[in-house]
Design a protein around this motif. Structure first.
Motif, PDB file in Angstrom:
ATOM      1  N   ILE A   1       0.844  -1.206   0.000  1.00  0.00           N
ATOM      2  CA  ILE A   1       0.000   0.000   0.000  1.00  0.00           C
ATOM      3  C   ILE A   1       0.879   1.256   0.000  1.00  0.00           C
ATOM      4  O   ILE A   1       0.417   2.351  -0.290  1.00  0.00           O
ATOM      5  N   ARG A   2       2.162   1.058   0.343  1.00  0.00           N
ATOM      6  CA  ARG A   2       3.146   2.148   0.372  1.00  0.00           C
ATOM      7  C   ARG A   2       4.313   1.752  -0.530  1.00  0.00           C
ATOM      8  O   ARG A   2       4.427   0.583  -0.901  1.00  0.00           O
TER       9      ARG A   2
ATOM     10  N   LYS B   1       2.454   8.712   1.411  1.00  0.00           N
ATOM     11  CA  LYS B   1       2.559   8.041   0.104  1.00  0.00           C
ATOM     12  C   LYS B   1       1.700   6.768   0.071  1.00  0.00           C
ATOM     13  O   LYS B   1       2.018   5.802  -0.619  1.00  0.00           O
TER      14      LYS B   1
ATOM     15  N   ARG C   1      -1.342   4.537  -0.972  1.00  0.00           N
ATOM     16  CA  ARG C   1      -2.160   4.487  -2.200  1.00  0.00           C
ATOM     17  C   ARG C   1      -3.561   5.028  -1.953  1.00  0.00           C
ATOM     18  O   ARG C   1      -4.138   4.813  -0.894  1.00  0.00           O
ATOM     19  N   SER C   2      -4.120   5.655  -2.978  1.00  0.00           N
ATOM     20  CA  SER C   2      -5.482   6.192  -2.885  1.00  0.00           C
ATOM     21  C   SER C   2      -6.489   5.049  -3.024  1.00  0.00           C
ATOM     22  O   SER C   2      -6.147   3.947  -3.484  1.00  0.00           O
TER      23      SER C   2
ATOM     24  N   ASN D   1      -6.720   3.969  -6.578  1.00  0.00           N
ATOM     25  CA  ASN D   1      -5.600   3.119  -6.946  1.00  0.00           C
ATOM     26  C   ASN D   1      -5.777   1.695  -6.412  1.00  0.00           C
ATOM     27  O   ASN D   1      -5.499   0.706  -7.100  1.00  0.00           O
ATOM     28  N   LEU D   2      -6.274   1.586  -5.179  1.00  0.00           N
ATOM     29  CA  LEU D   2      -6.506   0.249  -4.605  1.00  0.00           C
ATOM     30  C   LEU D   2      -7.583  -0.501  -5.390  1.00  0.00           C
ATOM     31  O   LEU D   2      -7.488  -1.709  -5.598  1.00  0.00           O
TER      32      LEU D   2
END
Ligand code: FUL
Length: 473
Positions: A279-280, A292, A294-295, A298-299
């Motif tokens: 996730i980072r 940083k 993830r949005s 994005n996920l």
């Protein structure tokens, strides 16, 4: 490898035979454990250890165990964040390449027992596995074979005994283990030596001690690596592989990556792909990466490019020095879970009629296409079409398809059309479906959808056909 090659081949032929015998199928079918593993779709990876405290990705193995001292360790917080995100399993790095063990092991002093955390009485593996059990989540372990601390590393038979003992502790002390994750990294030990791993022995130990666990490595045997750490499966993506191209962990090259990404329709083994991604930017927690994360969009893209392509998503969310998941990550997981439920979890139409290609009624589409693993709709032969119709014109922009993969993966070509103003309009087309295929399509206001199977390797069975709308669209 040569010493173990014979054992590899005999294990391989035993698996091939088991595959052939299961259901008397002519194509490889998943084991019950593989099927269950894939249906869970989402697993959470937690990289935690001395690197969390040194701000590094790969420890040297020389870290002082006293630096490991989470200030507010709370495994239930990990489990509830996982549940809110829709994750069904947590896989913990019980030991990373630095050799520091998160449980009090008899095999080395380089462990939580030498740390000030819980006065040296703590056991991260025990607490995380118990929290998973309380939350109804599966639990898995990552045990790095590469060990930059253990003095026996590189002294192959001796270290293989150490590794076996560590694995035995993990597989006998903490209840059911759902997945055992073997990383392929094979660097130098503290003595500068390289180690020859004994995979057949290791896998045999898992089979003996946790017969229901699935074994992950880049090469399988139960679950294969998807070939990158970007969360992107290939399209097409077959669950079947040719084991001669990916015979053992650590084998490299473009053919290997292609096989991991796409599988192959004529593969002799059923070995679905797992997409691991963080996730980072890093696998471990670094304070500089708190902004940083993830949005949600994005996920959701990761979900579509992994689960939505017949893979499984293993998303890493690293605990902080407090021993908790960071608030930003927790909020992101909750929002991801809620949005995913509103999107893929909620069809926007409820079809009232299903017709075959000749216009013959097929019965209630809710019963026919209810997402079973071994049943659903099948055309009379290898190809054919089915349409579903609903009452009111509805805006749709996503198609979710599922194949009854308990019977083996068979579909090799499909097309979807939407009924718009009484006429069929092309919406999407693709190759493989497998456990799930998710296609985002230009939004249309439609009253029906038609799925045509254009190619199949054996009589196909479609278990669900869902129409959805991306939240916010
Ligand atoms: C890799 C490791 O080297 C990384 O540190 C991480 O654990 C990742 C999941 O696997 O091979």
């Amino acid at each position: 490898m040569p010493t173990t090659r014979r054992e590899f081949l005999s294990a391989l032929s035993a698996t091939l035979l088991a595959n052939k015998m299961r259901l008397g199928a002519s194509r490889p079918v998943p084991s019950p454990a593989q099927l269950e593993w894939q249906r869970k779709e989402l697993a959470l990876f937690c990289h935690f250890g001395v690197n969390t405290f040194t701000d590094r990705e790969w420890g040297e193995g020389t870290e002082d165990p006293r630096i490991f001292n989470p200030s507010a360790f709370d495994a239930d917080q990990w489990a509830s964040a996982a549940t809110a995100g829709g994750f069904r399993t947590i896989i913990l790095t019980a030991k990373h390449h630095d050799g520091f063990c998160l449980w009090p092991t008899a095999t080395t002093r380089h462990s939580v027992a030498a740390s000030p955390w819980r006065d040296g009485q703590g056991d991260v593996v025990a607490e995380v596995s118990a929290a998973c059990r309380r939350a109804g989540l599966g639990f898995g372990v990552y045990l790095s074979p590469w060990d930059r601390n253990h003095p026996a590393y590189g002294d192959s038979p001796r270290y293989n005994d150490v590794y076996e003992a560590q694995l035995t502790e993990l597989l006998t002390r903490y209840g059911d283990i759902e997945e055992v994750w073997f990383d392929g990294a094979n660097g130098e030990g503290p003595n500068g030596k390289r180690q020859a791993y004994d995979w057949p022995r290791t896998w045999g130990t898992v089979r003996r001690l946790q017969p229901h666990a699935v074994i992950f490595s880049d090469a399988g045997p139960d679950v294969r690596w998807i070939g990158n750490e970007k969360g992107t499966a290939g399209d097409p993506c077959w669950a079947t592989v040719d084991p001669m191209v990916v015979p053992y962990p650590g084998v490299d090259g473009p053919d290997v990556i292609r096989m991991l990404q796409h599988g192959t329709p004529d593969g002799l083994l059923y070995r679905p792909g797992e997409s691991d991604v963080s996730i980072r930017p890093g696998w471990f927690w670094h304070p500089a990466e708190d902004d940083k994360v993830r949005s949600v969009e994005n996920l959701l893209e990761l979900y579509a490019s992994s689960v939505g392509r017949n893979s499984k998503l293993l998303l890493n969310v690293p605990p902080t020095r407090a021993g908790r998941l960071h608030d930003v990550d927790v909020a992101r997981l909750a929002e991801f879970g809620a949005t995913l439920r509103a999107w893929v979890g909620t069809p926007v139409v409820t079809p009232v009629r299903a017709l075959d290609g000749n216009g013959t009624a097929l019965g209630d589409p809710r019963t026919l296409l209810r997402g079973g693993t071994h049943d659903g709709w099948s055309p009379a032969g290898l190809t054919g079409s089915l349409s579903v119709h609903w009452a009111r014109p509805t805006r749709v922009d996503t198609v979710s398809l599922q194949e009854a993969v308990g019977l083996g993966q068979r579909i090799a070509g499909y097309r979807v059309d939407l009924e718009v103003n009484g006429r069929w309009q092309p919406a999407s087309e693709g190759t493989t479906i497998g456990h799930r295929k998710l296609d985002r399509i230009p939004a249309q206001v439609a009253t029906g959808a038609r799925l045509t199977i254009t190619e199949a390797l054996d009589r196909p069975t479609v278990s669900s056909l869902g129409l959805h709308r991306y939240p916010g669209d």
